[in-house]
Write a protein that holds these residues in place. Structure first.
Motif, mmCIF file in Angstrom:
data_model
loop_
_atom_site.group_PDB
_atom_site.id
_atom_site.type_symbol
_atom_site.label_atom_id
_atom_site.label_comp_id
_atom_site.label_asym_id
_atom_site.label_seq_id
_atom_site.Cartn_x
_atom_site.Cartn_y
_atom_site.Cartn_z
ATOM 1 N N GLN A 42 -10.253 13.236 -1.969
ATOM 2 C CA GLN A 42 -8.546 12.750 -1.554
ATOM 3 C C GLN A 42 -8.991 12.785 -0.268
ATOM 4 O OE1 GLN A 42 -6.499 14.266 -4.632
ATOM 5 N NE2 GLN A 42 -4.661 13.671 -3.625
ATOM 6 N N LEU A 43 -8.321 12.263 0.585
ATOM 7 C CA LEU A 43 -7.375 12.797 1.392
ATOM 8 C C LEU A 43 -6.023 12.976 0.928
ATOM 9 C CD1 LEU A 43 -8.284 9.839 4.133
ATOM 10 C CD2 LEU A 43 -9.675 12.226 3.029
ATOM 11 N N ASP A 44 -6.056 14.544 2.171
ATOM 12 C CA ASP A 44 -4.232 14.622 1.804
ATOM 13 C C ASP A 44 -3.444 13.814 2.662
ATOM 14 O OD1 ASP A 44 -2.524 16.236 1.697
ATOM 15 O OD2 ASP A 44 -3.149 18.383 3.286
ATOM 16 N N ASP A 45 -2.553 13.007 2.282
ATOM 17 C CA ASP A 45 -2.101 11.821 2.159
ATOM 18 C C ASP A 45 -1.574 11.253 1.765
ATOM 19 O OD1 ASP A 45 -1.760 10.429 5.319
ATOM 20 O OD2 ASP A 45 -1.702 9.585 3.739
ATOM 21 N N PRO A 46 -0.432 10.992 1.677
ATOM 22 C CA PRO A 46 0.398 10.344 0.792
ATOM 23 C C PRO A 46 -0.423 8.676 0.509
ATOM 24 C CG PRO A 46 2.026 10.924 2.217
ATOM 25 C CD PRO A 46 1.009 11.222 2.600
ATOM 26 N N LEU A 47 -1.230 8.519 1.240
ATOM 27 C CA LEU A 47 -1.613 7.123 1.077
ATOM 28 C C LEU A 47 -2.992 7.318 0.377
ATOM 29 C CD1 LEU A 47 -0.975 4.788 4.121
ATOM 30 C CD2 LEU A 47 0.545 5.252 1.653
ATOM 31 N N CYS A 48 -3.540 8.130 0.053
ATOM 32 C CA CYS A 48 -4.668 9.044 -1.453
ATOM 33 C C CYS A 48 -3.995 9.318 -1.543
ATOM 34 C CB CYS A 48 -5.419 9.790 0.044
ATOM 35 S SG CYS A 48 -6.898 9.103 -0.788
ATOM 36 N N PRO A 49 -3.267 9.334 -2.964
ATOM 37 C CA PRO A 49 -2.702 9.862 -4.102
ATOM 38 C C PRO A 49 -3.761 10.208 -4.923
ATOM 39 C CG PRO A 49 -2.197 7.542 -4.359
ATOM 40 C CD PRO A 49 -2.609 7.949 -3.053
ATOM 41 N N SER A 50 -4.941 10.372 -5.235
ATOM 42 C CA SER A 50 -6.093 10.579 -5.698
ATOM 43 C C SER A 50 -7.302 10.387 -5.375
ATOM 44 C CB SER A 50 -5.546 9.791 -7.192
ATOM 45 O OG SER A 50 -5.840 8.027 -7.248
#
Length: 308
Positions: A42-50
């Protein structure tokens, strides 16, 4: 199947040829490690919530010619820890620092991490209220740490439509000539007759369009955030014809209008993206490919800026 029972015997000393044996041919190596390790990340970004299924490369250098190999299990153990929490650019640099520190006996002083994954973004229809769907983007991260410093690159792929300006001009000429042939010698034509003729004949000739691909590679500040939404949004605004998710007829008509207002050669698309992204990122590379409908080959353009 039950796991094997743990032995109660004291641990035995096992041979470690990577440390005890010299290489048959002494030679330093640029990179050694593992490629395409499958794990959720998971990336620490809103487009990668999981966490998403990912392929990861984890490599270090082997600068000492007299050392036979590295301990790949140490790299794998680090990745298992990384998979447990969202990863930021700073987090990846910390991972590389740990990889180097864990191979002090190999005299390694450089490490490299590459991530291949896909993000799926929510998207709405252009016109129809509450018509929602999804759009996917392939994403690649490259992080490298060496004595020269740290570098992180983010690559996002996007699809869009491109309508050829030359084809549109040729189509308009044919429609114009057909109108003149059918109305030759009639003098003034009232608005309603002209409108009716356009409604019946505006598709007498149509320009060709194609699905097109943009690969956007930008350098990310290790102390910053990924900002996937900002990168994708800037590209969407620059092109105006990103591929759509769900559509009804009103949305398809709105998309047709966007294409008509955004005629572009492959060169135009590359320049639009360059103008938009070079204002946001100091270094980058853009590659655009139009999957031609007129030809069996593709049109391609590429441009880089900064230290890329």
């Amino acid at each position: 199947m039950k796991p094997p029972m743990a032995s109660t015997s004291p641990p035995r000393a096992l041979p470690d040829l990577s440390r005890s044996a010299s290489p048959g041919m002494a030679q330093a190596l640029d990179w050694v490690g593992m490629r395409n390790i499958r794990l959720p990340l998971q990336l620490d970004d809103p487009l990668c919530p999981s966490a998403v299924p990912s392929g990861v490369d984890m490599l270090i250098n082997l600068p000492c010619a007299g050392i036979r190999g590295i301990h790949m299990s140490r790299l794998y153990t680090l990745l298992m820890r990384v998979a447990k929490a969202p990863q930021s650019p700073a987090g990846l640099i910390a991972l590389l620092q740990q990889a180097i520190a864990g191979h002090a006996e190999s005299r390694s002083d450089a490490a490299r991490f590459v991530w291949h994954g896909e993000i799926v973004c929510p998207t709405g229809a252009l016109v129809t209220p509450d018509l929602e769907g999804w759009m996917s983007h392939a994403v690649k991260l490259e992080a490298e740490l060496s004595t020269a410093g740290a570098a992180i690159w983010l690559t996002v792929e996007a699809t869009y439509a491109s309508t050829c300006p030359c084809s549109a001009s040729l189509a308009r000429q044919l429609i114009q000539e057909q109108f003149e042939r059918e109305h030759a010698g009639q003098g003034t034509i009232d608005l309603q007759r002209a409108s009716d003729w356009i409604g019946r004949n505006a598709s007498f000739a149509t320009p060709h369009s194609q699905r097109s691909l943009a690969q956007l590679r930008v350098r990310v500040d290790p102390s910053a955030r990924w900002d996937l939404g900002g990168l994708i949004g800037a590209a969407d605004d620059a092109l105006g014809t990103f591929s759509q998710g769900p559509v009804k007829r009103a949305d398809e008509q709105a998309f047709a209008q966007r294409n008509g207002h955004n005629l572009m050669f492959v060169e135009d698309a590359a320049r639009r993206l360059l103008s938009a992204l070079s204002a946001r990122y100091a270094d980058g590379v853009i590659e655009v490919t139009h999957l031609e409908s007129l030809h069996p080959h593709d049109a391609h353009a590429a441009v880089r800026w900064g230290a890329a």
